[in-house]
Design an enzyme around this catalytic site. Structure first.
Site, PDB file in Angstrom:
ATOM      1  N   THR A   1      13.705 -35.180 -19.779  1.00 24.91           N
ATOM      2  CA  THR A   1      12.521 -34.068 -19.860  1.00 24.91           C
ATOM      3  C   THR A   1      12.443 -33.826 -21.348  1.00 24.91           C
ATOM      4  O   THR A   1      11.226 -33.306 -21.776  1.00 24.91           O
ATOM      5  CB  THR A   1      12.539 -32.992 -18.989  1.00 24.91           C
ATOM      6  OG1 THR A   1      13.744 -32.533 -19.243  1.00 24.91           O
ATOM      7  CG2 THR A   1      12.508 -33.379 -17.515  1.00 24.91           C
TER       8      THR A   1
ATOM      9  N   ASN B   1      22.154 -40.108 -20.164  1.00 25.12           N
ATOM     10  CA  ASN B   1      21.661 -39.227 -21.199  1.00 25.12           C
ATOM     11  C   ASN B   1      21.913 -37.764 -21.127  1.00 25.12           C
ATOM     12  O   ASN B   1      22.160 -36.905 -22.138  1.00 25.12           O
ATOM     13  CB  ASN B   1      20.322 -39.422 -21.734  1.00 25.12           C
ATOM     14  CG  ASN B   1      19.765 -38.590 -22.610  1.00 25.12           C
ATOM     15  OD1 ASN B   1      19.875 -38.522 -23.841  1.00 25.12           O
ATOM     16  ND2 ASN B   1      18.738 -37.437 -22.145  1.00 25.12           N
TER      17      ASN B   1
ATOM     18  N   TYR C   1      32.386 -28.654 -26.853  1.00 23.90           N
ATOM     19  CA  TYR C   1      31.320 -29.867 -26.893  1.00 23.90           C
ATOM     20  C   TYR C   1      32.015 -31.093 -27.463  1.00 23.90           C
ATOM     21  O   TYR C   1      31.675 -32.088 -26.809  1.00 23.90           O
ATOM     22  CB  TYR C   1      30.284 -29.521 -27.765  1.00 23.90           C
ATOM     23  CG  TYR C   1      29.159 -30.431 -27.833  1.00 23.90           C
ATOM     24  CD1 TYR C   1      28.354 -30.883 -26.705  1.00 23.90           C
ATOM     25  CD2 TYR C   1      29.108 -30.943 -29.124  1.00 23.90           C
ATOM     26  CE1 TYR C   1      27.422 -32.089 -26.831  1.00 23.90           C
ATOM     27  CE2 TYR C   1      28.100 -32.195 -29.305  1.00 23.90           C
ATOM     28  CZ  TYR C   1      27.275 -32.590 -28.175  1.00 23.90           C
ATOM     29  OH  TYR C   1      26.437 -33.502 -28.417  1.00 23.90           O
TER      30      TYR C   1
ATOM     31  N   SER D   1      28.043 -38.817 -28.998  1.00 28.04           N
ATOM     32  CA  SER D   1      27.647 -38.164 -30.231  1.00 28.04           C
ATOM     33  C   SER D   1      28.552 -38.418 -31.267  1.00 28.04           C
ATOM     34  O   SER D   1      29.728 -38.558 -31.115  1.00 28.04           O
ATOM     35  CB  SER D   1      27.765 -36.686 -29.901  1.00 28.04           C
ATOM     36  OG  SER D   1      27.423 -35.940 -31.044  1.00 28.04           O
TER      37      SER D   1
ATOM     38  N   GLY E   1      23.900 -38.654 -34.717  1.00 29.21           N
ATOM     39  CA  GLY E   1      24.321 -37.524 -35.416  1.00 29.21           C
ATOM     40  C   GLY E   1      23.546 -36.274 -35.004  1.00 29.21           C
ATOM     41  O   GLY E   1      22.860 -36.206 -34.099  1.00 29.21           O
TER      42      GLY E   1
END
Length: 191
Positions: free
Chosen positions: A11, A87, A153, A140, A184
């Site tokens: 979304t 994702n 995280y 990431s 990044g």
């Protein structure tokens, strides 16, 4: 028959951009997200802009029962998923470890790690049976290096890095590709 791609967290941000790109390449799309209205808007955009065939599924990847109910019971026409894009993910809080918000930690762990695991565990047996598929995990740069106050995280994205490497080994005998993309700084609403 057009190939089918499944994109979680479709979304906004990278998930929305990935959905647009795959639609432009002629994929039929299963898009998922927690926000029903945004999910329907994305589905309509993909249909109108790219003439894509889209199956929107509103659920939370953090909840194994929801993942299994939605993805484990796909209509027959939607079961042969060629590409899975894990994702869905988020960053919550920017506190040092000693004062971090445990609810933020649990949201990140449940989404970034467990959600990826639940979705992969539900979809990969079909890929294995067909000996065909491509799993793309969105990691990431935070899964390669750490930054101040990014403790949990960064830990979750390091886990995505390790899982991607291990999945590659597990899936190799079946001809299934596993790729990790490690962006990044990206302009999204997720953090």
């Amino acid at each position: 028959m057009k190939p089918i791609a499944l994109i979680t967290g479709a979304t906004s941000g990278i998930g929305a951009a990935t959905s647009r790109r795959l639609a432009s390449l002629g994929y039929n799309l299963i898009i998922t997200g927690r926000r029903a209205e945004r999910l329907q808007q994305m589905a309509e955009e993909l249909r109108n802009e790219y003439a894509a065939t889209v199956l929107p599924l509103c659920f939370d990847v953090r909840k194994r029962e929801e993942v299994e109910a939605h993805l484990g019971n796909l209509p027959e026409d939607w079961q042969q998923i060629a590409v899975l894009v894990n994702n869905a993910g988020l960053a919550a809080g920017l506190d040092p470890i000693q004062s971090g918000d445990i609810e933020d930690w649990e949201r990140m762990i449940d989404t970034n790690i467990k959600g990826l695991l639940y979705v992969t565990r539900t979809i990969s047996p079909g890929m294995i049976a067909r000996k065909n598929g491509h799993i793309i995990n969105i990691g990431s740069i935070a899964g390669k290096e750490v930054y101040p106050n990014g403790n949990v995280y960064c830990a979750t994205k390091h886990a995505v890095d390790a899982l991607s490497k291990a999945m590659r080994i597990d899936m190799l005998p079946y001809g299934i590709k596993v790729t990790q993309a490690c962006p990044g700084a990206v302009e999204t609403e997720f953090s």
